[in-house]
Design an enzyme around this catalytic site. Structure first.
Site, PDB file in Angstrom:
ATOM      1  N   GLU A 154       0.836  -1.185   0.000  1.00 58.07           N
ATOM      2  CA  GLU A 154       0.000   0.000   0.000  1.00 58.07           C
ATOM      3  C   GLU A 154       0.883   1.251   0.000  1.00 58.07           C
ATOM      4  O   GLU A 154       1.717   1.434   0.868  1.00 58.07           O
ATOM      5  CB  GLU A 154      -0.867  -0.067   1.261  1.00 58.07           C
ATOM      6  CG  GLU A 154      -1.493   1.208   1.691  1.00 58.07           C
ATOM      7  CD  GLU A 154      -2.084   1.072   3.098  1.00 58.07           C
ATOM      8  OE1 GLU A 154      -1.889   0.029   3.756  1.00 58.07           O
ATOM      9  OE2 GLU A 154      -2.728   2.029   3.523  1.00 58.07           O
ATOM     10  N   ASP A 188      -0.647  -1.422   5.802  1.00 54.16           N
ATOM     11  CA  ASP A 188      -0.375  -0.853   7.116  1.00 54.16           C
ATOM     12  C   ASP A 188      -1.304  -1.440   8.167  1.00 54.16           C
ATOM     13  O   ASP A 188      -2.403  -1.882   7.855  1.00 54.16           O
ATOM     14  CB  ASP A 188      -0.591   0.667   7.083  1.00 54.16           C
ATOM     15  CG  ASP A 188       0.502   1.364   6.285  1.00 54.16           C
ATOM     16  OD1 ASP A 188       1.576   0.755   6.105  1.00 54.16           O
ATOM     17  OD2 ASP A 188       0.271   2.507   5.857  1.00 54.16           O
ATOM     18  N   ASP A 205      -3.253  -0.105  10.151  1.00 49.96           N
ATOM     19  CA  ASP A 205      -4.215   0.898  10.598  1.00 49.96           C
ATOM     20  C   ASP A 205      -5.538   0.710   9.860  1.00 49.96           C
ATOM     21  O   ASP A 205      -5.712  -0.251   9.110  1.00 49.96           O
ATOM     22  CB  ASP A 205      -3.655   2.312  10.383  1.00 49.96           C
ATOM     23  CG  ASP A 205      -3.334   2.567   8.914  1.00 49.96           C
ATOM     24  OD1 ASP A 205      -3.735   1.750   8.066  1.00 49.96           O
ATOM     25  OD2 ASP A 205      -2.677   3.579   8.630  1.00 49.96           O
ATOM     26  N   ASP A 240      -7.015   2.354   7.421  1.00 53.40           N
ATOM     27  CA  ASP A 240      -6.937   2.371   5.963  1.00 53.40           C
ATOM     28  C   ASP A 240      -6.365   1.062   5.426  1.00 53.40           C
ATOM     29  O   ASP A 240      -6.830   0.537   4.421  1.00 53.40           O
ATOM     30  CB  ASP A 240      -6.044   3.524   5.478  1.00 53.40           C
ATOM     31  CG  ASP A 240      -6.782   4.847   5.579  1.00 53.40           C
ATOM     32  OD1 ASP A 240      -8.011   4.809   5.811  1.00 53.40           O
ATOM     33  OD2 ASP A 240      -6.134   5.903   5.441  1.00 53.40           O
TER      34      ASP A 240
END
Ligand code: 0RA
Length: 688
Positions: A435, A508, A510, A512
């Site tokens: 990403e 990641d 997180d 997103d």
């Protein structure tokens, strides 16, 4: 083993087979000795109690996960008989638990179709063989009968150890660490299975209690007590599958006993787009489908087309609805029971009995037509939904043709941002889907360019808002991915052209990242399920933290790991208020640290703070994104085959992602309308 050269009597040979082969080759009996095999053993024991329930003798099963790692399964059935078995001269209980394949023989009732267990149709004796300890208690005739075993061998004869009012069987067992890779049970996996079993056996109650003090990370947020009981059976299952969707009509329920076996179907349409047809044979989830599912699909297509024609909803000149059209937005459970199930396929989870296609087809043709006659309102709504699917299909096909005509996938030039590997042998090549460009940069520098390729994808572009899945295919990022993989898509797909045998999603840690992962999983689930089935799709596990103190540094992949490292290093919570944010060193709580204030803002980099040996300082670096890791760190923690941890994506994970994706898309009509509008250019006769 004494071989007495007896007359060749199949019965005797079967009965006299001991458990040695099971411990020698456990994989032959339970499929594998990994997490899957471990759980399989629990299911195996519970299956026997479910058989007792299906024979009408038991309605409650209690599964307990004990703190010592053992599991117990108790039912209120008749209790396994304890009298002496004429052939083995041992009690029936001992016979059932110590002799291979005795399950069916001593199974007691001949009425139904014995659920002889999961994947390989083995019984409790196999589980006994693979348990370092087992204890069976039978509550029968006012007494408690008991026998214990060590690695499948009885410690002593069955004996009565007390009185009881109860009736039933309780089996407690500790699986053997000499056999299994790990002994940690996953509560969520067990729950999903027992929930399913409870749906399939209407009226039964399965209670699950987790008494383990320390529970695996994944389980620690789940409650410890569960009760599954569904009076609605598989109709309740369908209602559950559709609970967050806009239903079209009621749940339709059909059942009939045919000479080939027993057929039961529950189904309901909704405004959703995806289909969910789950099939079972003798309570075993046939993840690869099989003859029963084929029969169901054939009957569904036939019956709905016939109805649509008869009612002139489908005009004479119009084409028939396809099998895909009539399954869009359908949730269905197809459950069959038969005498001698044959399981085929890669994971032995595909029903092979040809006669079950006919059986299911006959029942569904007859009963579904009947239902539609009796419920004309629902029937019309269902046909309407299928027609809408057909029109969307035509629109999508036109859109896809347009994409292909433009030569998007045709040229097959590899995308510019793909950092390819040098090896051309797909079996050793890996593709990392990363990403964002900054993480992509780290990955490109950190990788082994011999066999690891990197494809950075722009996260923003994969925004769900606009990402109607069909539309995603015309998205440049997704197109890059498809071209990089090399096997094409849809009708032109050819798996032998796959350029990397391992595909790794690296996002990641997180929100997103999770979002993009869901999208990618959904994409693979819908368009490349063969990669998931082949175990070729992975999720990389980058660390969440780097904890450094003096020369030591360590990575933590979970909060739990971080805590235990801090504890080990004697660092207290109070000293870590800056944690989570930053690179600020936190002072050690130990009293030998008295050297003034910690030097603020110093970064922990690979033990380089060793040049300040006096103050023992701890530093926690939280990696908010992959891009924050330098290439070496990324290699060492996440990409190096020698040290990395990767999750292999299972079909169930992808199924879940698909469900999440659908929820995000919402159950409403507008997204579909929008989709049709944006793709309908150039399509004639489109009336919505
Ligand atoms: C054979 C005969 C009978 C009961 C069972 C098997 C039985 C097996 C299991 C395994 C787990 N729970 C079970 N409960 C019962 C009963 C024969 C009779 O009483 O007539």
């Amino acid at each position: 083993m004494a071989d007495n050269k007896q007359t060749y009597d199949a019965n005797k040979i079967q009965v006299l087979e001991g458990l040695e082969p099971v411990r020698k080759r456990p994989g032959m009996y339970i499929g594998s000795t990994d997490q899957r095999g471990l759980h399989h053993c629990v299911y195996e024991i519970v299956d026997n109690s479910i058989d007792e329930a299906m024979a009408g003798h038991c309605d409650h099963i209690i599964v307990m996960l004990h703190d010592d790692g053992s599991v117990s399964v108790e039912d209120n059935g008749r209790g396994i008989p304890v009298d002496i078995h004429p052939k083995t001269k041992k009690s029936a209980l001992e016979t059932v638990l110590t002799i291979l394949h005795a399950g069916g023989k001593f199974g007691g009732d001949d009425s139904g179709y014995k659920v002889s267990g999961g994947l390989h149709g083995v019984g409790s004796s196999v589980v006994n063989a693979l348990s370092s300890y087992m204890r069976a208690e039978v509550y029968r005739d006012g007494k408690v009968h008991m026998q214990e075993y060590v690695r499948g061998k009885p410690k002593a004869d069955v004996k009565a150890i007390g009185k009881t009012e109860k009736q039933g069987t309780k089996i407690q067992f500790m699986l053997d660490s000499q056999i299994f890779d790990a002994l940690e049970m996953s509560l969520s996996l067990l729950l999903a299975h027992f929930r399913q079993q409870a749906y399939l056996t209407r009226g039964i109650t399965i209670s699950v209690m987790d008494e383990r003090e320390k529970r695996p990370e994944e389980d620690s947020s789940l409650p410890r007590l569960y009760r599954f009981h569904f009076d609605g059976g598989i109709s309740a299952y369908v209602r559950h599958l559709n609970h967050d969707k806009q239903a079209i009509g009621d749940v339709i329920w059909l059942e009939k006993e045919e000479k080939e076996g027993f057929v039961e179907v529950a189904m309901q349409y909704s405004q959703a787009f995806q289909e969910q047809c789950i099939s079972f044979a003798n309570n075993i989830h046939t993840t690869e489908g099989g003859t029963h599912l084929t029969g169901f699909k054939a009957a569904l297509t036939r019956t709905i087309n016939a109805y649509a024609r008869k009612e002139a909803i489908l005009k004479e000149k119009e084409e028939n609805l396809t099998a895909d059209d009539v399954r869009e937005g359908l949730s269905a459970i197809v459950s069959v029971r038969l005498k001698d199930p044959q399981f085929e396929g890669q994971t032995k989870s595909k029903l092979g009995n040809a006669e079950m296609k006919t059986a299911v087809e006959t029942v569904v043709n007859e009963k579904l037509a009947e239902y539609m006659e009796e419920h004309p309102g629902d029937a019309r709504d269902i046909v309407g939904k299928c027609l809408l699917a057909a029109r969307a299909r035509m629109a999508a096909r036109a859109a896809r043709d347009a994409v292909i005509r433009k030569g998007a996938l045709e040229g097959m030039t590899l995308p510019g941002k793909l950092a390819d590997c040098s090896s051309k042998d797909p079996s050793e090549c890996e593709l990392f889907i990363v990403e964002g460009d900054s993480a992509g940069g780290s990955a490109k520098q950190g990788r082994n360019r011999e066999f690891q390729a990197i494809l950075p994808l722009k996260g923003k572009i994969l925004n769900v808002e606009q990402a109607r899945l069909d539309k995603m295919l015309s998205n440049n990022e997704v197109k890059s991915l498809i071209i990089a993989m090399g096997m094409g898509i849809g009708e032109v797909k050819d798996k032998t052209k796959l350029r990397y045998h391992r595909i790794v999603i690296m996002t990641d840690a997180d929100v997103d990242g999770a979002h993009i992962r869901t999208l990618l999983l959904t994409l693979f689930y819908r368009y490349f399920p063969e990669l998931i089935e082949g175990g070729q799709l992975y999720i990389a596990q980058p660390p969440l933290y780097k904890i450094s103190m003096g020369k030591d540094s360590r990575y933590a992949f979970t909060d739990k790991e971080k805590e235990s490292t801090l504890k080990e290093w004697g660092i207290g919570q109070a000293d870590l208020d800056a944690e989570g944010e930053n690179e600020e060193p936190a002072e050690s709580a130990e009293s030998d640290v008295k050297e003034g204030k910690p030097a603020k803002g110093k970064k922990a980099k690979d033990g380089k703070e060793a040049d300040k040996p006096k103050a023992r300082k701890a530093n926690i670096q939280r990696y908010k994104g992959l891009g924050e890791m330098n290439p070496d760190q990324l290699w060492e923690t996440t990409m190096d085959p020698k040290g990395r941890i990767m999750l292999r994506v299972m079909l169930e994970d992808a199924e879940k992602a698909d469900a999440i994706f659908t929820t995000l898309m919402g159950p409403d009509v507008p997204p579909r309308k929008k989709f049709i509008q944006t793709h309908a250019k150039g399509v004639k006769n489109l009336d919505i």
